[in-house]
Scaffold this motif. Sequence first.
Motif, PDB file in Angstrom:
ATOM      1  N   HIS A 160       0.803  -1.222   0.000  1.00 15.50           N
ATOM      2  CA  HIS A 160       0.000   0.000   0.000  1.00 15.50           C
ATOM      3  C   HIS A 160       0.841   1.280   0.000  1.00 15.50           C
ATOM      4  CE1 HIS A 160      -3.256  -2.777   0.749  1.00 15.50           C
ATOM      5  NE2 HIS A 160      -2.631  -3.201   1.825  1.00 15.50           N
ATOM      6  N   ARG A 161       2.038   1.203  -0.568  1.00 15.18           N
ATOM      7  CA  ARG A 161       2.914   2.372  -0.643  1.00 15.18           C
ATOM      8  C   ARG A 161       3.393   2.551  -2.076  1.00 15.18           C
ATOM      9  NH1 ARG A 161       7.567   1.491   3.627  1.00 15.18           N
ATOM     10  NH2 ARG A 161       8.155   3.546   2.887  1.00 15.18           N
ATOM     11  N   THR A 162       3.524   3.806  -2.479  1.00 15.44           N
ATOM     12  CA  THR A 162       4.116   4.131  -3.778  1.00 15.44           C
ATOM     13  C   THR A 162       5.473   4.767  -3.520  1.00 15.44           C
ATOM     14  OG1 THR A 162       1.925   4.532  -4.718  1.00 15.44           O
ATOM     15  CG2 THR A 162       3.793   5.419  -5.913  1.00 15.44           C
ATOM     16  N   PHE A 163       6.470   4.305  -4.257  1.00 15.77           N
ATOM     17  CA  PHE A 163       7.834   4.821  -4.084  1.00 15.77           C
ATOM     18  C   PHE A 163       8.196   5.683  -5.285  1.00 15.77           C
ATOM     19  CE2 PHE A 163       7.429   0.894  -1.747  1.00 15.77           C
ATOM     20  CZ  PHE A 163       7.881   1.250  -0.490  1.00 15.77           C
ATOM     21  N   ALA A 164       8.889   6.773  -5.032  1.00 11.85           N
ATOM     22  CA  ALA A 164       9.217   7.742  -6.090  1.00 11.85           C
ATOM     23  C   ALA A 164      10.060   7.106  -7.190  1.00 11.85           C
ATOM     24  CB  ALA A 164       9.943   8.940  -5.496  1.00 11.85           C
ATOM     25  N   ASP A 165      10.985   6.246  -6.805  1.00  4.56           N
ATOM     26  CA  ASP A 165      11.853   5.600  -7.781  1.00  4.56           C
ATOM     27  C   ASP A 165      12.476   4.350  -7.152  1.00  4.56           C
ATOM     28  OD1 ASP A 165      13.908   6.563  -6.111  1.00  4.56           O
ATOM     29  OD2 ASP A 165      14.237   8.315  -7.387  1.00  4.56           O
ATOM     30  N   ALA A 166      13.291   3.652  -7.937  1.00  6.68           N
ATOM     31  CA  ALA A 166      13.899   2.403  -7.460  1.00  6.68           C
ATOM     32  C   ALA A 166      14.831   2.642  -6.275  1.00  6.68           C
ATOM     33  CB  ALA A 166      14.652   1.723  -8.607  1.00  6.68           C
ATOM     34  N   ALA A 167      15.488   3.801  -6.218  1.00  8.92           N
ATOM     35  CA  ALA A 167      16.391   4.093  -5.098  1.00  8.92           C
ATOM     36  C   ALA A 167      15.626   4.206  -3.779  1.00  8.92           C
ATOM     37  CB  ALA A 167      17.166   5.380  -5.369  1.00  8.92           C
ATOM     38  N   HIS A 168      14.446   4.858  -3.817  1.00  7.87           N
ATOM     39  CA  HIS A 168      13.627   4.963  -2.602  1.00  7.87           C
ATOM     40  C   HIS A 168      13.105   3.588  -2.187  1.00  7.87           C
ATOM     41  CE1 HIS A 168      13.496   9.279  -3.684  1.00  7.87           C
ATOM     42  NE2 HIS A 168      13.416   9.427  -2.370  1.00  7.87           N
ATOM     43  N   LEU A 169      12.712   2.778  -3.156  1.00 12.08           N
ATOM     44  CA  LEU A 169      12.247   1.421  -2.867  1.00 12.08           C
ATOM     45  C   LEU A 169      13.379   0.592  -2.271  1.00 12.08           C
ATOM     46  CD1 LEU A 169      10.257  -0.933  -2.950  1.00 12.08           C
ATOM     47  CD2 LEU A 169      10.801  -1.204  -5.388  1.00 12.08           C
ATOM     48  N   ASP A 170      14.566   0.709  -2.837  1.00 17.21           N
ATOM     49  CA  ASP A 170      15.729  -0.029  -2.331  1.00 17.21           C
ATOM     50  C   ASP A 170      15.997   0.329  -0.874  1.00 17.21           C
ATOM     51  OD1 ASP A 170      18.938  -0.186  -2.030  1.00 17.21           O
ATOM     52  OD2 ASP A 170      18.238  -1.690  -3.459  1.00 17.21           O
ATOM     53  N   ALA A 171      15.951   1.621  -0.557  1.00 12.80           N
ATOM     54  CA  ALA A 171      16.171   2.070   0.828  1.00 12.80           C
ATOM     55  C   ALA A 171      15.079   1.531   1.745  1.00 12.80           C
ATOM     56  CB  ALA A 171      16.216   3.597   0.880  1.00 12.80           C
ATOM     57  N   ALA A 172      13.826   1.517   1.257  1.00 10.86           N
ATOM     58  CA  ALA A 172      12.715   1.001   2.065  1.00 10.86           C
ATOM     59  C   ALA A 172      12.868  -0.493   2.323  1.00 10.86           C
ATOM     60  CB  ALA A 172      11.389   1.286   1.361  1.00 10.86           C
ATOM     61  N   ILE A 173      13.377  -1.231   1.349  1.00 10.78           N
ATOM     62  CA  ILE A 173      13.590  -2.670   1.526  1.00 10.78           C
ATOM     63  C   ILE A 173      14.608  -2.913   2.638  1.00 10.78           C
ATOM     64  CG2 ILE A 173      14.579  -4.740   0.446  1.00 10.78           C
ATOM     65  CD1 ILE A 173      13.325  -3.684  -2.215  1.00 10.78           C
ATOM     66  N   HIS A 174      15.731  -2.197   2.593  1.00 11.16           N
ATOM     67  CA  HIS A 174      16.760  -2.395   3.622  1.00 11.16           C
ATOM     68  C   HIS A 174      16.266  -1.962   5.004  1.00 11.16           C
ATOM     69  CE1 HIS A 174      20.024  -3.889   1.162  1.00 11.16           C
ATOM     70  NE2 HIS A 174      19.616  -3.055   0.216  1.00 11.16           N
ATOM     71  N   GLN A 175      15.489  -0.890   5.045  1.00  7.77           N
ATOM     72  CA  GLN A 175      14.914  -0.443   6.314  1.00  7.77           C
ATOM     73  C   GLN A 175      13.938  -1.498   6.845  1.00  7.77           C
ATOM     74  OE1 GLN A 175      12.706   3.206   5.992  1.00  7.77           O
ATOM     75  NE2 GLN A 175      12.565   3.482   8.193  1.00  7.77           N
ATOM     76  N   ALA A 176      13.133  -2.083   5.951  1.00  6.51           N
ATOM     77  CA  ALA A 176      12.173  -3.111   6.360  1.00  6.51           C
ATOM     78  C   ALA A 176      12.888  -4.369   6.853  1.00  6.51           C
ATOM     79  CB  ALA A 176      11.243  -3.451   5.197  1.00  6.51           C
ATOM     80  N   VAL A 177      13.971  -4.758   6.191  1.00  7.97           N
ATOM     81  CA  VAL A 177      14.738  -5.934   6.631  1.00  7.97           C
ATOM     82  C   VAL A 177      15.327  -5.679   8.018  1.00  7.97           C
ATOM     83  CG1 VAL A 177      16.834  -7.277   6.171  1.00  7.97           C
ATOM     84  CG2 VAL A 177      15.213  -6.812   4.326  1.00  7.97           C
ATOM     85  N   ASN A 178      15.867  -4.483   8.238  1.00  8.72           N
ATOM     86  CA  ASN A 178      16.383  -4.137   9.570  1.00  8.72           C
ATOM     87  C   ASN A 178      15.278  -4.209  10.614  1.00  8.72           C
ATOM     88  OD1 ASN A 178      18.959  -3.733   8.573  1.00  8.72           O
ATOM     89  ND2 ASN A 178      18.694  -1.527   8.329  1.00  8.72           N
TER      90      ASN A 178
END
Length: 197
Positions: A160-178
């Motif tokens: 349920h989230r939209t990410f501005a670009d692949a870099a923002h999505l990549d950062a969100a993935i690492h934050q979610a894994v942490n």
Amino acid sequence: MERVGLRLRIRRAQAEAGDVVLLYGDESEALTHPYLAHAWAPRGADLRVAAPGQARKVAIMGVLAAATRDLIVHTSTTKRSTDFIALLTVLDGRDGPQPGRPAKPVVLVLDNGPIHTSKATTAAIAARPWLTVEWLPRYAPELNDIELKWRDLKRHHLAHRTFADAAHLDAAIHQAVNSLNAERRISHPCDKLRIAA
């Protein structure tokens, strides 16, 4: 399939006893456009959310440590053998032989996907004698514990989230894994309840 399940149970028992490091490996992917989880709609309705631009994809290569339940990931814009080998390089520092550290055999559970069986990956695995691969049968995701982590990652952290670009999505993935790894360290499971999205 039953023999593989039995071998995995034995490997799990060895990991719990501290005799081996058992890792479940697999890949997934996430999109910059919304992933819908637990959304209600009338039967036959198209579940789409309008989002600007074209969806970009981030591939996630990962392993789940059976004993500690830690999720280790490597992200990339592609899902190729070279990306999987980059994950193996991360494992070199984490679980590979190091001076002053007792060496434990490492067992990596993998499916027969093309990036796991390519010539480059086969050579990279052969170059790591401390790493043994336990191959899963085709179409048996229920035997790979990391599948539940992928579902949790997408359903509770990226849905349920939209990410501005692949870099923002990549950062969100690492934050979610942490965040997932930190949740595992909570002393009592009821200390931090999460409502399904």
